[in-house]
Structure formats: C-alpha cells, structure tokens
Motif scaffolding. Structure first.
Motif, PDB file in Angstrom:
ATOM      1  N   PHE A  34       0.826  -1.207   0.000  1.00  0.00           N
ATOM      2  CA  PHE A  34       0.000   0.000   0.000  1.00  0.00           C
ATOM      3  C   PHE A  34       0.859   1.256   0.000  1.00  0.00           C
ATOM      4  CE2 PHE A  34      -2.336   3.408   2.155  1.00  0.00           C
ATOM      5  CZ  PHE A  34      -3.514   3.418   1.430  1.00  0.00           C
ATOM      6  N   SER A  35       0.402   2.258  -0.734  1.00  0.00           N
ATOM      7  CA  SER A  35       1.026   3.579  -0.741  1.00  0.00           C
ATOM      8  C   SER A  35      -0.030   4.587  -1.148  1.00  0.00           C
ATOM      9  CB  SER A  35       2.195   3.634  -1.729  1.00  0.00           C
ATOM     10  OG  SER A  35       1.719   3.474  -3.066  1.00  0.00           O
ATOM     11  N   LYS A  36       0.239   5.862  -0.935  1.00  0.00           N
ATOM     12  CA  LYS A  36      -0.698   6.898  -1.367  1.00  0.00           C
ATOM     13  C   LYS A  36      -0.914   6.820  -2.867  1.00  0.00           C
ATOM     14  CE  LYS A  36      -1.354  11.841  -1.986  1.00  0.00           C
ATOM     15  NZ  LYS A  36      -0.785  13.203  -1.838  1.00  0.00           N
ATOM     16  N   ALA A  37       0.159   6.622  -3.624  1.00  0.00           N
ATOM     17  CA  ALA A  37       0.041   6.557  -5.083  1.00  0.00           C
ATOM     18  C   ALA A  37      -0.840   5.382  -5.509  1.00  0.00           C
ATOM     19  CB  ALA A  37       1.426   6.445  -5.715  1.00  0.00           C
ATOM     20  N   ALA A  38      -0.647   4.236  -4.847  1.00  0.00           N
ATOM     21  CA  ALA A  38      -1.470   3.067  -5.178  1.00  0.00           C
ATOM     22  C   ALA A  38      -2.930   3.330  -4.844  1.00  0.00           C
ATOM     23  CB  ALA A  38      -0.957   1.841  -4.425  1.00  0.00           C
ATOM     24  N   TRP A  39      -3.171   3.952  -3.690  1.00  0.00           N
ATOM     25  CA  TRP A  39      -4.538   4.253  -3.283  1.00  0.00           C
ATOM     26  C   TRP A  39      -5.217   5.188  -4.276  1.00  0.00           C
ATOM     27  CZ3 TRP A  39      -8.862   3.128  -1.332  1.00  0.00           C
ATOM     28  CH2 TRP A  39      -9.794   4.111  -0.975  1.00  0.00           C
ATOM     29  N   VAL A  40      -4.541   6.240  -4.662  1.00  0.00           N
ATOM     30  CA  VAL A  40      -5.122   7.200  -5.600  1.00  0.00           C
ATOM     31  C   VAL A  40      -5.393   6.526  -6.946  1.00  0.00           C
ATOM     32  CG1 VAL A  40      -4.665   9.308  -6.914  1.00  0.00           C
ATOM     33  CG2 VAL A  40      -4.121   9.220  -4.469  1.00  0.00           C
ATOM     34  N   HIS A  41      -4.492   5.662  -7.389  1.00  0.00           N
ATOM     35  CA  HIS A  41      -4.691   4.941  -8.653  1.00  0.00           C
ATOM     36  C   HIS A  41      -5.958   4.099  -8.603  1.00  0.00           C
ATOM     37  CE1 HIS A  41      -4.032   2.304 -12.087  1.00  0.00           C
ATOM     38  NE2 HIS A  41      -4.103   1.268 -11.263  1.00  0.00           N
ATOM     39  N   GLU A  87     -10.582  17.806   3.747  1.00  0.00           N
ATOM     40  CA  GLU A  87     -10.319  16.455   3.241  1.00  0.00           C
ATOM     41  C   GLU A  87     -11.191  16.146   2.033  1.00  0.00           C
ATOM     42  OE1 GLU A  87     -10.194  11.756   4.647  1.00  0.00           O
ATOM     43  OE2 GLU A  87     -11.234  13.240   5.917  1.00  0.00           O
ATOM     44  N   TRP A  88     -12.453  16.524   2.101  1.00  0.00           N
ATOM     45  CA  TRP A  88     -13.371  16.311   0.969  1.00  0.00           C
ATOM     46  C   TRP A  88     -12.859  17.013  -0.279  1.00  0.00           C
ATOM     47  CZ3 TRP A  88     -16.661  13.514  -1.395  1.00  0.00           C
ATOM     48  CH2 TRP A  88     -17.642  14.023  -2.243  1.00  0.00           C
ATOM     49  N   GLN A 129      -7.370   3.526   5.501  1.00  0.00           N
ATOM     50  CA  GLN A 129      -7.894   4.049   6.769  1.00  0.00           C
ATOM     51  C   GLN A 129      -7.165   5.318   7.147  1.00  0.00           C
ATOM     52  OE1 GLN A 129      -7.519   1.619  10.365  1.00  0.00           O
ATOM     53  NE2 GLN A 129      -9.356   2.582  11.222  1.00  0.00           N
ATOM     54  N   ASN A 130      -7.944   6.290   7.658  1.00  0.00           N
ATOM     55  CA  ASN A 130      -7.385   7.555   8.111  1.00  0.00           C
ATOM     56  C   ASN A 130      -6.722   7.428   9.480  1.00  0.00           C
ATOM     57  OD1 ASN A 130      -8.215   8.945   5.857  1.00  0.00           O
ATOM     58  ND2 ASN A 130      -9.972   9.926   6.839  1.00  0.00           N
ATOM     59  N   GLU A 131      -5.920   8.436   9.792  1.00  0.00           N
ATOM     60  CA  GLU A 131      -5.371   8.568  11.138  1.00  0.00           C
ATOM     61  C   GLU A 131      -6.503   8.451  12.155  1.00  0.00           C
ATOM     62  OE1 GLU A 131      -2.402   8.967  12.337  1.00  0.00           O
ATOM     63  OE2 GLU A 131      -1.108   9.706  10.732  1.00  0.00           O
ATOM     64  N   LYS A 132      -6.256   7.691  13.225  1.00  0.00           N
ATOM     65  CA  LYS A 132      -7.285   7.517  14.251  1.00  0.00           C
ATOM     66  C   LYS A 132      -7.333   8.677  15.231  1.00  0.00           C
ATOM     67  CE  LYS A 132      -7.470   2.467  14.398  1.00  0.00           C
ATOM     68  NZ  LYS A 132      -7.385   1.288  15.286  1.00  0.00           N
ATOM     69  N   MET A 142      -5.002  19.619   7.285  1.00  0.00           N
ATOM     70  CA  MET A 142      -4.847  21.057   7.136  1.00  0.00           C
ATOM     71  C   MET A 142      -3.501  21.439   6.524  1.00  0.00           C
ATOM     72  SD  MET A 142      -7.820  21.842   7.939  1.00  0.00           S
ATOM     73  CE  MET A 142      -7.620  23.602   7.626  1.00  0.00           C
ATOM     74  N   SER A 143      -2.574  20.487   6.451  1.00  0.00           N
ATOM     75  CA  SER A 143      -1.316  20.733   5.736  1.00  0.00           C
ATOM     76  C   SER A 143      -1.428  20.323   4.270  1.00  0.00           C
ATOM     77  CB  SER A 143      -0.166  19.972   6.407  1.00  0.00           C
ATOM     78  OG  SER A 143      -0.337  18.579   6.266  1.00  0.00           O
ATOM     79  N   GLY A 144      -2.646  19.938   3.858  1.00  0.00           N
ATOM     80  CA  GLY A 144      -2.882  19.617   2.454  1.00  0.00           C
ATOM     81  C   GLY A 144      -2.577  18.172   2.091  1.00  0.00           C
ATOM     82  N   GLU A 145      -2.604  17.278   3.085  1.00  0.00           N
ATOM     83  CA  GLU A 145      -2.207  15.894   2.871  1.00  0.00           C
ATOM     84  C   GLU A 145      -3.377  14.963   3.177  1.00  0.00           C
ATOM     85  OE1 GLU A 145       1.037  12.777   4.870  1.00  0.00           O
ATOM     86  OE2 GLU A 145       0.862  14.839   5.598  1.00  0.00           O
ATOM     87  N   LEU A 146      -3.584  13.963   2.330  1.00  0.00           N
ATOM     88  CA  LEU A 146      -4.546  12.933   2.685  1.00  0.00           C
ATOM     89  C   LEU A 146      -4.068  12.249   3.963  1.00  0.00           C
ATOM     90  CD1 LEU A 146      -5.426  11.198  -0.725  1.00  0.00           C
ATOM     91  CD2 LEU A 146      -6.798  12.850   0.559  1.00  0.00           C
ATOM     92  N   PRO A 147      -4.926  12.116   4.971  1.00  0.00           N
ATOM     93  CA  PRO A 147      -4.485  11.654   6.292  1.00  0.00           C
ATOM     94  C   PRO A 147      -4.436  10.133   6.413  1.00  0.00           C
ATOM     95  CG  PRO A 147      -6.783  12.225   6.408  1.00  0.00           C
ATOM     96  CD  PRO A 147      -6.354  12.521   4.989  1.00  0.00           C
TER      97      PRO A 147
END
Length: 458
Positions: free
Chosen positions: A29-36, A90-91, A338-341, A351-356
């Motif tokens: 898993f990675s952010k790039a894989a998730w977005v793809h 986030e939305w 899954q997001n940060e708990k 708020m830093s512009g990052e998917l959590p």
C-alpha cells in the motif's frame, strides 16, 4: 450448556470487509497506489451507480462504557468548527483528484455522536459537501442520533438535505443496565425524537438495541423490546455486544467480566428478542438487523441486492466508498485505506494539504474472490463459485473447515457452492471464517492468539 455455542463461541471478525483490518498487508500500500485504485473505480462507476460517503463525527459529551467506537469525550463544543473545517478540507482534497463531480448515492453520518454538533454546523458541513457533489436520482442518506441531545432542528436540517433515514441509539431501557453502561436514557426521550422524525417525514426510523450487556436478563430484554414495539420503528438493529476492552482508548470499563451474560445466556437473550420481533412482523435481515416489509432493507434482501460494507448492512452498492474524518475507512473494492485515528494527527495532516492516510491494503485476485464469497454469505446466506475456482489443496483445506458445520446441521455445500440453513444463521461469522485465508494462515503459522483482536462470535 448448548454444545454448539460452546463449540463456536470463539473470537472472530464481523466481516464488514475482507481482508479484515488486522490482516491488511501494508507493504503493498502507498498513497500513489490508493489514488490509482480510487480514480480507476470512480471513473468506471460514478456515472452509473455514483459513490458512497461516510463521515465520522467522533465527539461525545459522556462516555458510554459499552462503546468500542473511535471517539473523544468532551463538553467543549468549540471543537466543532475546526473539525468541520478539516472534514471539508479532506473532501476537497479528494474532489481535486477526481475527473468530475461525484454523484452521491449514499451518505451516512456516524460517530461518536453526530448530534453532538449543532444543527448549524451540520448545515455548514453538508453545504460544503454538496458544493462539490450532486445527489443521484434515488439517494439513500442516513445518520445516527442520540435521543438525549437530538433536537427537532437537527432532524429538520438533515431532512432538508435529503436525509430520510435516522437511527437512534437505545441499547436497553433497564435502569440497572443503563447505569452499568453509563447511558441514562429515558423512554420519553426516545419517543419524542421518534415522533419528531415521523412528523418531519423520515421514511426509515431505526432503533439500535444491544444484547449481551452487563446485568441484562430475559425480563429486561423483553421489557426493552416491548417498549421499542410501542414506537413502531421501521427497522431495528439488534447488535451483539462486542467486548473488546483491550483496544486502545476503549471505554469498556465500569463493570466486571462476570457481570456479562455467558455465551449460553447471551444466546437466550438474542432468541428472546428475535422471537418477539418476528411475532410483531419484523423479518431478520442478515446477521443483526430486523425490518418491516415496507422498509428498503427488507426489499433489498428480497431482491438480492443487500450489501455490507464498513457501515454495516446497506441497500446501496457502489464501487467507491469514501470515508472522511478521524479513523474512517475508504473502500474502492480493489483497495482499502484508513485515516489517522487520533483526531489531532488527522486534523494536522489534512490542514497541511495531505490525505491523512494511516494504512491500507491492495486486494489481489484471491482477496477479491474470497471477499465476494464472504459478502454473499453475510448478505444472502449462500454463495456459488465455478468448479476449478480452488486448487486441489485449497479445496481440501476448505472442505475440512466446512465439514464440521455440515455435520452439525448448519449448512450444505458441494463443489460449486454453499447454502446456510436457518440453524446456521447464528454462526454466520464462524462460517465466513472458514473462507478467511489470511486469518487461517495466521492461526496455522502463529497460533490461534486472536483473543486480543476480535470479540466473541456468540
């Protein structure tokens, strides 16, 4: 003691997904894989089925000691503004990744306590959501309300945004049980919010009940069911209490393990409630729901379209489920995230512009095949597959795991499929465990030390 309860009352998943979260493989898993995977699923299905959206609102004013949800206890309502801002941020991060406006087929507000938030804050949240989305022709929007703090204005604001389902957490009316779970909730409060919802025009009102709570008896369950039937909810969730006090941040304390009903006693509580509900015209849906014949959940079961995801049983099947908020889980069928708990970590990253994103899993072909079998069993009580779907070794292993259920008169199976008998319905989770390769691998190679992961199946 019932020998089947003694045999099958083991720790096991509730199967709102497969693989279950403890067995996700985060190395793939990675952010790039998730977005793809998200973009691929969205492009293929948004114009036809639309998407589902779950929004987690984690704040509560007081701690209910039966609750295993991700929440934060506070009476400081100043937290509402920054959290709503984080949700909308986030939305917008997600919408910026998508090629067109999402079509919202399903929307659910869960918690925590969504009615902790002022109606004006919920209006602000939903206004921001719909600035970048459009409803489908027949949307299914629902939310969870606490009878003690839900106002008529809450109900009206959400109704005006298209919400037609509301579920009220009742749990149990017995004062001894309420004291043990720190949930004082008079019948009159539940009656008031139910009447308001019906007057406003909600078409599916649900009451959530729980069996297996400390100090519950057949008399208290009967009294709770009788009171519930007086208010005629359209559907009833009759959940098994999941005792998982070892989980971090869990509030399950204030009573002793010996205060809980035994497996046999718990089963009697369930059967008592089930018989009363069925006598009153409710039909059992899946594992822990009951509905009147006019309700959409019943109709979905009858038509074979009943679905199950991280929100539980649902009438809507979309390929994309986005989860917003701390701890929320997203699902695009071929991948989970899954997001940060922790709320502050979630907020800071958003708020830093990052998917959590905290973690996730990319499903391989075998995961997806097994996911379909488990989903069919949980929703339809049966599943089919093509001859040759299993290798010789896989089929031998699966058959060994299923044979005990067959000998106990709980199901039938052959080389092409499986059907659960009515007697097997109480053990759906156990039957699904026979298909759970990741769980079975862990038990074979690490040992059956799952007690500190899952609640008991009965």
């Amino acid at each position: 003691m019932n020998p089947l309860i003694q045999k099958y009352n083991v720790p096991g998943p509730r199967y709102t997904s497969y693989p279950t979260v403890p067995f996700w493989d985060e190395t793939t898993f990675s952010k790039a894989a998730w977005v793809h995977h998200l973009q691929r699923a969205f492009s293929a299905t948004n114009s036809t089925t639309g998407i589902s959206l779950y929004i987690h609102l984690p704040y509560c004013e007081s701690l209910c000691t039966f609750c295993g949800c991700n929440k934060r206890i506070t009476k400081n309502h100043a937290v509402e503004v920054p959290y709503i801002k984080a949700l909308l941020t986030e939305w917008n991060l997600y919408c910026d990744l998508l090629p067109e406006k999402p079509r919202l087929a399903e929307l659910h507000l869960g918690g925590g306590t969504p009615s902790f938030f002022a109606p004006s804050q919920l209006e602000r949240l939903l206004t921001g959501i719909f600035e970048r989305a459009t409803p489908t022709d027949l949307p299914d929007y629902g939310w969870e309300g606490h009878p003690n703090n839900t106002t008529r204005q809450h109900l009206q604001v959400l109704y005006d945004f298209g919400f037609r389902r509301v579920s009220f957490g009742v749990q149990d009316y017995d004062p001894v049980v309420q004291k043990a779970i720190h949930r004082h909730q008079p019948f009159e409060h539940v009656q008031q919010v139910t009447d308001w919802a019906r007057q406003i025009g909600y078409t599916s009102i649900s009451h959530d009940l729980v069996f297996g709570l400390p100090f519950q008896t057949t008399d208290s369950i009967e009294d709770t069911i009788y009171k519930t039937l007086m208010l005629r909810p359209d559907r009833i969730a009759f959940y098994s209490y999941a005792h998982v006090p070892w989980l971090k941040g869990n509030g399950q304390r204030g009573f002793r393990d010996e205060d809980l009903p035994s497996g046999d006693q718990k089963r009697v509580l369930y059967e008592t409630g089930r018989d009363l509900l069925e006598s009153a015209g409710y039909t059992e849906i899946g594992m822990d729901h009951f509905a009147k014949t006019h309700d959409s959940l019943y109709k979905a079961m009858q038509s074979g379209t009943l679905h199950r995801n991280f929100m539980g049983y649902t009438t809507t099947q979309t390929r994309v489920l986005l989860g917003l908020g701390a701890s929320s889980i997203s699902d695009v069928w071929s991948a989970f995230a899954q997001n940060e708990k922790e709320i502050d970590s979630y907020t800071n990253r958003v708020m830093s512009g990052e998917l959590p994103l905290l973690r996730g899993h990319v499903l391989d072909d075998q995961d997806q095949f097994l996911r379909r079998q488990i989903l069919n069993i949980m929703c339809q009580g049966e599943t089919r597959w093509h001859i040759g779907s299993w290798s010789k070794r896989e089929w031998e292993d699966l058959s060994k795991r299923l044979e005990g259920f067959r000998l106990d008169g709980l199901l039938e199976y052959d080389a092409e499929g499986l059907r659960v008998y009515p007697e097997g319905r109480p053990f759906l989770r156990n039957i699904c465990m026979a298909f759970d390769e990741r769980l079975n691998y862990a038990q074979s190679n690490v040992g059956p030390a799952q007690t500190q992961i899952f609640s008991q199946t009965v």
